[in-house]
Design an enzyme around this catalytic site. Sequence first.
Site, mmCIF file in Angstrom:
data_model
loop_
_atom_site.group_PDB
_atom_site.id
_atom_site.type_symbol
_atom_site.label_atom_id
_atom_site.label_comp_id
_atom_site.label_asym_id
_atom_site.label_seq_id
_atom_site.Cartn_x
_atom_site.Cartn_y
_atom_site.Cartn_z
ATOM 1 N N SER A 211 -5.124 0.000 8.369
ATOM 2 C CA SER A 211 -6.568 0.184 8.412
ATOM 3 C C SER A 211 -7.185 -0.116 7.058
ATOM 4 O O SER A 211 -6.541 0.040 6.013
ATOM 5 C CB SER A 211 -6.908 1.628 8.787
ATOM 6 O OG SER A 211 -6.611 2.505 7.711
ATOM 7 N N ASP A 212 -8.441 -0.563 7.060
ATOM 8 C CA ASP A 212 -9.199 -0.471 5.821
ATOM 9 C C ASP A 212 -9.294 1.018 5.497
ATOM 10 O O ASP A 212 -9.150 1.876 6.376
ATOM 11 C CB ASP A 212 -10.583 -1.106 5.996
ATOM 12 C CG ASP A 212 -11.170 -1.574 4.677
ATOM 13 O OD1 ASP A 212 -10.704 -1.111 3.614
ATOM 14 O OD2 ASP A 212 -12.097 -2.407 4.697
ATOM 15 N N TRP A 213 -9.546 1.318 4.240
ATOM 16 C CA TRP A 213 -9.433 2.703 3.784
ATOM 17 C C TRP A 213 -10.479 3.578 4.471
ATOM 18 O O TRP A 213 -11.676 3.364 4.314
ATOM 19 C CB TRP A 213 -9.544 2.742 2.275
ATOM 20 C CG TRP A 213 -8.235 2.607 1.549
ATOM 21 C CD1 TRP A 213 -7.843 3.343 0.471
ATOM 22 C CD2 TRP A 213 -7.141 1.726 1.830
ATOM 23 N NE1 TRP A 213 -6.565 2.975 0.069
ATOM 24 C CE2 TRP A 213 -6.117 1.985 0.889
ATOM 25 C CE3 TRP A 213 -6.898 0.740 2.792
ATOM 26 C CZ2 TRP A 213 -4.896 1.314 0.879
ATOM 27 C CZ3 TRP A 213 -5.686 0.057 2.783
ATOM 28 C CH2 TRP A 213 -4.709 0.347 1.847
#
Length: 820
Positions: A211-213
């Site tokens: 995931s993106d953060w």
Amino acid sequence: MTLEEKVALLTGRDSWSTTPLPSIGLRSMVLSDGPAGVRGALWDERSPSVNFPSPTAVAASWDPAMVERVGAGLGSEAVRKGVDVVLAPTINIQRTPYGGRHFEAFSEDPLLTSVLATRYVRGIQSFGVGATVKHYVANDSETDRFTVDVRVSDRALREVYLRAFEGPVVDGGSWLVMSAYNAINGRTASENDLLTAPLNDEWGFDGVVVSDWTAVRSIESARHPQDLAMPGPSGPWGDALVRAVEDGRIPREAVDRKVDRLLMLAARVGALRDVPRRPDVAPADARVVRETARAAAIGGSVLLQNDGLLPMTSPQSIALIGEGACVARTQGGGSATVIPEAVSAPLAAIGARWPDTRVSWSLGAVVQHGVADLAPEDFTTLDGLPGMTVRYLDASGSVTLEERRQTSRIVGFDPESPVVGAARVEMSFRWRPGTDQPVARLGIVGLADYAVSADGMEVAAGALRTGPDDDPAAAVLHPPATVVEVPTPSEETDVTVTFRPVAGAMPDALSLGVGVPPTTRDADELIAEAADAAADAEVAVVVVSTSAEVESEGFDRRSLALPGRQDDLVRAVAAANPRTVVVVNAGAPVILPWRHGVPAILVSWFPGQEFGDALTDILSGAAEPGGRLPVTWPGTEETVPVRETRPTDGVLDYAEGVHVGSRAWLRTGAAPAYPFGHGLGYTTWTLDAASAPATVSEGADATVAIRLTNRGSRTGKTVAQVYLERVSPSEIDRPVRWLAGFAPATAAAGETVTVEVPVAARAFEHWDDGWRTEPGAYALRVGFSVADLPVTLDIAVDAAAPVAVGADGSSISGSWRGTR
């Protein structure tokens, strides 16, 4: 493994590493940004990184071999810094020049992006390091990026936005894909069926979806092929996912599949005890990596126009003008930022290249506003050592750590960072602000309460906070800042700044700087001074640039104009000296209203740490500017066909469909300042002949053979470009023309070369619940940009024809000439 152990692996151990499991011989894997360099575990001067040109600059080379070389440089840096996964490349489409992270992406065109990103991935992974193609998908602007719902047709999604990802996943074999923050057609990216089809089912992706953060927000995402939630150690999975599996809401098989993917990644990067990293891979020599950064800066620099002023041989005098000539902007702002060991600025490099030339420098116009970093030569510790003393104190007032730092910027990303959890941080230094004024302007940056003392007396105090509507990452990407006045009764002042960080604000960034503009002089006076210097010189070189307030992660641009009075500056300098070169130091297109009044314009983009040396190589003629525009460059903002980055009621509608980039410009009929694919060199080329098969069958590739001659007096580079147009009537809403293939070519003076440009079957296809080929007549347009196409070849797609691959001469009907 127990269910609890399996689930624990699926969330990061901290901000930048995965959870280890020693019982099975699994160590933690380190992930790191980014596209313009590999940051590593530390984001400060103690662990410098090679700063490569920004991805737009690299892509401007239109040279797959060069892009792979840069990827290999990043892979080498990752190995040197103990990094297992590089969170790059960013291959979102430059849908509009207003996108805030425009500089971090490759191109406005899906084919160019796909081909180059494929080679970038191969370069990184040749070092046994995972590449991460991001951000999947339609994450092409920054406004409300955590919540925006992008509405895009299936056809545009497949032909434009997913097309950019397909090459690096299928042909590049990327080991990771990053799911984006945004939603696509109503479903957030980490819970979207696009993770299944096309990514896994059609493309055969066998890697990890990270995931993106903070992009994973619920248990629902665990049903999808979303494998790793970052950052950790907390997150929406953990114990909640264990309970969801135990009560049957999430299939156990879904967790096992994620674990299998993570273990496959661990095997690939050597994170399993019995599967070490490839033993034949070692970091390249530092000099070689720096040479790659320099070559990439040269290869991506685009000469927009030149009336013969460039290259310069031995000028008697040069008036170098512009803030960017002294304080080079090498990279864009945000998570992609790295800290290089040294930066080659144009001022020093030009002086070194022409030691016998009289070189002057004038500021000309103020670009950067707000707070700029303190220059290392302007401060020492109180006992005279280089740097400043930083102390971290806990709630009781006890010092937990004291260190000497060489920079005024401190970033805390991980729980181990002394910034995180500190009740108080003190920065003490002896300041030499270099002003004859009774006060100096000190910049204070960080999400914190602060107090400033000078020579033992408190002179300022206050609180800095982010706003309720700010990007959640603002605390580190764009922390709040203020400027305070510090009395400076003598040349040196002992200063202590005390920060009390906001509780729970992690990550955080604290820094000191100088309040800018650094001069109180009148703007007209600065311009007049620069014009006088230009009039007194043989050649004037003006470096115009953007600033961190204009181009960065976290926000979109509101204007394409150069900041400050730089346009007025260029006009004044050009009027004073007709031999004026303008260097555009910007990561994305800017409007150049004075372009018809100067003889030479060179776009350097954000060129990385070797900016100055690469620039002097080009100005002197030691190297050729090798770039071609990977994005259309507008003449006025009013003519930009795709402008919207701001959602309405949470929705951003990609109403333009497949008409993005040069396709959108062709559709509107508006003329840009410089078209997609444009760029000049220091020699001239003719396109002598081209050939292609007269007919291809449905699903077959073709090849266009192009004969080119370098008619100049020196070795040069060009890029042969092939575009497709539909000739037969069609019911499909097709672009006027679209890029179908390209190939760079290099030849010595007077040499003729033939390049073969592959045109894949996909170039003829469109999406209609599957890839379809519309039989009929097409035209292959061949030349040097989307608007400079002197050759037209007829080609027909016939479902009944035998497969024809390659340029076999069967369609040669003459030769065409054009001059470049």
